[in-house]
Design a protein around this motif. Sequence first.
Motif, PDB file in Angstrom:
ATOM      1  N   UNK A  74     -15.250 -13.390  -4.813  1.00  0.00           N
ATOM      2  CA  UNK A  74     -15.967 -13.539  -3.556  1.00  0.00           C
ATOM      3  C   UNK A  74     -15.033 -14.071  -2.473  1.00  0.00           C
ATOM      4  N   UNK A  75     -14.143 -14.980  -2.864  1.00  0.00           N
ATOM      5  CA  UNK A  75     -13.202 -15.600  -1.932  1.00  0.00           C
ATOM      6  C   UNK A  75     -11.798 -15.092  -2.207  1.00  0.00           C
ATOM      7  N   UNK A  76     -11.002 -14.996  -1.148  1.00  0.00           N
ATOM      8  CA  UNK A  76      -9.601 -14.650  -1.302  1.00  0.00           C
ATOM      9  C   UNK A  76      -8.769 -15.531  -0.387  1.00  0.00           C
ATOM     10  N   UNK A  77      -7.669 -16.088  -0.898  1.00  0.00           N
ATOM     11  CA  UNK A  77      -6.793 -16.861  -0.015  1.00  0.00           C
ATOM     12  C   UNK A  77      -6.124 -15.927   0.984  1.00  0.00           C
ATOM     13  N   UNK A  78      -5.867 -16.421   2.180  1.00  0.00           N
ATOM     14  CA  UNK A  78      -5.118 -15.617   3.127  1.00  0.00           C
ATOM     15  C   UNK A  78      -3.704 -15.413   2.600  1.00  0.00           C
ATOM     16  N   UNK A  79      -3.077 -14.321   2.997  1.00  0.00           N
ATOM     17  CA  UNK A  79      -1.710 -14.047   2.582  1.00  0.00           C
ATOM     18  C   UNK A  79      -0.799 -15.122   3.172  1.00  0.00           C
ATOM     19  N   UNK A  80       0.091 -15.643   2.369  1.00  0.00           N
ATOM     20  CA  UNK A  80       0.976 -16.723   2.785  1.00  0.00           C
ATOM     21  C   UNK A  80       1.807 -16.279   3.996  1.00  0.00           C
ATOM     22  N   UNK A  81       1.639 -16.961   5.112  1.00  0.00           N
ATOM     23  CA  UNK A  81       2.359 -16.610   6.334  1.00  0.00           C
ATOM     24  C   UNK A  81       3.859 -16.813   6.192  1.00  0.00           C
ATOM     25  N   UNK A  82       4.283 -17.601   5.203  1.00  0.00           N
ATOM     26  CA  UNK A  82       5.714 -17.830   4.997  1.00  0.00           C
ATOM     27  C   UNK A  82       6.405 -16.648   4.329  1.00  0.00           C
ATOM     28  N   UNK A  83       5.633 -15.726   3.759  1.00  0.00           N
ATOM     29  CA  UNK A  83       6.243 -14.525   3.182  1.00  0.00           C
ATOM     30  C   UNK A  83       6.941 -13.720   4.269  1.00  0.00           C
ATOM     31  N   UNK A  84       8.081 -13.097   3.960  1.00  0.00           N
ATOM     32  CA  UNK A  84       8.753 -12.295   4.990  1.00  0.00           C
ATOM     33  C   UNK A  84       7.972 -11.030   5.304  1.00  0.00           C
ATOM     34  N   UNK A  85       7.996 -10.621   6.556  1.00  0.00           N
ATOM     35  CA  UNK A  85       7.419  -9.329   6.930  1.00  0.00           C
ATOM     36  C   UNK A  85       8.292  -8.225   6.362  1.00  0.00           C
ATOM     37  N   UNK A  86       7.656  -7.123   6.005  1.00  0.00           N
ATOM     38  CA  UNK A  86       8.421  -6.004   5.465  1.00  0.00           C
ATOM     39  C   UNK A  86       9.020  -5.191   6.604  1.00  0.00           C
ATOM     40  N   UNK A  87      10.333  -5.077   6.610  1.00  0.00           N
ATOM     41  CA  UNK A  87      11.048  -4.248   7.573  1.00  0.00           C
ATOM     42  C   UNK A  87      11.656  -3.083   6.801  1.00  0.00           C
ATOM     43  N   UNK A  88      11.089  -1.884   6.923  1.00  0.00           N
ATOM     44  CA  UNK A  88      11.562  -0.747   6.118  1.00  0.00           C
ATOM     45  C   UNK A  88      13.037  -0.441   6.366  1.00  0.00           C
ATOM     46  N   UNK A  89      13.719  -0.089   5.301  1.00  0.00           N
ATOM     47  CA  UNK A  89      15.101   0.339   5.414  1.00  0.00           C
ATOM     48  C   UNK A  89      15.186   1.599   6.265  1.00  0.00           C
ATOM     49  N   UNK A  90      16.221   1.677   7.085  1.00  0.00           N
ATOM     50  CA  UNK A  90      16.417   2.863   7.913  1.00  0.00           C
ATOM     51  C   UNK A  90      17.075   3.996   7.131  1.00  0.00           C
ATOM     52  N   UNK A  91      17.527   3.694   5.925  1.00  0.00           N
ATOM     53  CA  UNK A  91      18.134   4.740   5.089  1.00  0.00           C
ATOM     54  C   UNK A  91      17.064   5.726   4.648  1.00  0.00           C
ATOM     55  N   UNK A  92      17.437   6.988   4.521  1.00  0.00           N
ATOM     56  CA  UNK A  92      16.514   8.016   4.051  1.00  0.00           C
ATOM     57  C   UNK A  92      16.490   7.991   2.524  1.00  0.00           C
ATOM     58  N   UNK A  93      15.581   7.203   2.007  1.00  0.00           N
ATOM     59  CA  UNK A  93      15.522   6.999   0.561  1.00  0.00           C
ATOM     60  C   UNK A  93      14.834   8.170  -0.121  1.00  0.00           C
ATOM     61  N   UNK A  94      15.391   8.553  -1.270  1.00  0.00           N
ATOM     62  CA  UNK A  94      14.813   9.628  -2.077  1.00  0.00           C
ATOM     63  C   UNK A  94      14.900   9.244  -3.546  1.00  0.00           C
ATOM     64  N   UNK A  95      14.267  10.024  -4.379  1.00  0.00           N
ATOM     65  CA  UNK A  95      14.352   9.803  -5.818  1.00  0.00           C
ATOM     66  C   UNK A  95      12.993   9.844  -6.472  1.00  0.00           C
ATOM     67  N   UNK A  96      13.005  10.078  -7.771  1.00  0.00           N
ATOM     68  CA  UNK A  96      11.789  10.127  -8.560  1.00  0.00           C
ATOM     69  C   UNK A  96      11.936   9.161  -9.726  1.00  0.00           C
ATOM     70  N   UNK A  97      10.989   8.234  -9.868  1.00  0.00           N
ATOM     71  CA  UNK A  97      11.064   7.191 -10.878  1.00  0.00           C
ATOM     72  C   UNK A  97       9.709   7.071 -11.564  1.00  0.00           C
ATOM     73  N   UNK A  98       9.761   6.910 -12.882  1.00  0.00           N
ATOM     74  CA  UNK A  98       8.531   6.852 -13.657  1.00  0.00           C
ATOM     75  C   UNK A  98       8.623   5.723 -14.676  1.00  0.00           C
ATOM     76  N   UNK A  99       7.487   5.077 -14.930  1.00  0.00           N
ATOM     77  CA  UNK A  99       7.488   3.977 -15.879  1.00  0.00           C
ATOM     78  C   UNK A  99       6.133   3.760 -16.507  1.00  0.00           C
ATOM     79  N   UNK A 100       5.980   2.596 -17.120  1.00  0.00           N
ATOM     80  CA  UNK A 100       4.754   2.255 -17.819  1.00  0.00           C
ATOM     81  C   UNK A 100       4.011   1.135 -17.121  1.00  0.00           C
ATOM     82  N   UNK A 101       2.797   0.888 -17.580  1.00  0.00           N
ATOM     83  CA  UNK A 101       1.976  -0.160 -16.976  1.00  0.00           C
ATOM     84  C   UNK A 101       0.920  -0.642 -17.953  1.00  0.00           C
TER      85      UNK A 101
END
Length: 382
Positions: free
Chosen positions: A64-91
Amino acid sequence: MTIDSMNRSLLLAMALGICGAAHAAAPAGPVEWLEAPLKTNVPQTEEEKEAGKRQGRTLPRPELLQPTVDAALPAYVPSKAKLTGSFSGGSSDVMVDLVGRWFERFRQYHPKVELSIRQPFAGSLGTKELINDAADFVFVSRELKPEDLSEFDARFGYAPTSIPISGGSYRHYGFLDAMGFFVHPDNPIGQLSYEQIDAIFSSTRHRGGAPITTWGQLGLTGEWADKPIQVHAIKPWNGFEEFIRQRILDHGGKRGEWREDLHYEKLVFPLATQVASDRYALGYSGLAYIDAPVRMLSLVQETGGEAVSPSYENVATARYPLGRLVYFNVNKAPGKPLPPALEEFLRFVLSREGQAVVREQGVFLPLREFQAAQGRAALEGK
């Protein structure tokens, strides 16, 4: 939900919203654990287990309740590199929904990167694939087993890199609930230290305390002074007991061992009922399994330190020491970087935007910055 619990919920929501759920902003000192016993859970059927492996486990109702996201976490700044690749794993089966949400959000930033998890969904199976070099990664909703670590080291000569990517849940059955110690409701004790727990439960006592076998040794007087502590525990190996072992019995680089004369149960399900029916009992379990009237204890990590109760606020803000973590496990050779696309994905997950995905799902708890910082340090090999 009762009126009292609604009032507690509204007050807690206000508190979490005002303080931003920052790690340092939560009130000090132990707080009475006010939650009522939950309905009794039962083990999954074989049909439910197989369904989870095919499509992921059915999600519980979000908190019912959720803590706000920690404001001290860094904002995500996407890499300007053109990233590619295919990766698969388990969960793990309980992670399928959250992982899918992360993949979908990450794809908005890097559409040329293909990330996927494959059936069967089970953390133990995915870990074996990682050891056999047949998976790029595995999401596991617990710490890796000691045998997995030894097998991985035997093959590669170093340990897998395990990066915390979210908190566990508060008390959702099967979804990595926080853990706690408890006694019969008549017992007047209110807290235990890690040193005391080690002296009660372990044979190795790496924290240096003398054996503790009676309630009087914990400061209780009168009728309690000479009564033996009836210790209830979970038989190894089990994810619950391994977590407690690693957090409390292991110390100074040494692996702790359990006393052999404890009242062991193969599964966690009956422990709360057993302690509730034994005036002199002490036990531990996940909070989702507290289905009987017991007294939950506050915990002190270091002698002379603060006692912290397993309240929702303390677990959600990672002040309570036995909240749990979900891990991204990967084969990262010492001194070598991960593939750029995987490193970028982890930067996203450990950012404000990545943890907002956890909050939106509402089952698992978002990391606080001090936890995410540890993950970034592991990613950088520090």
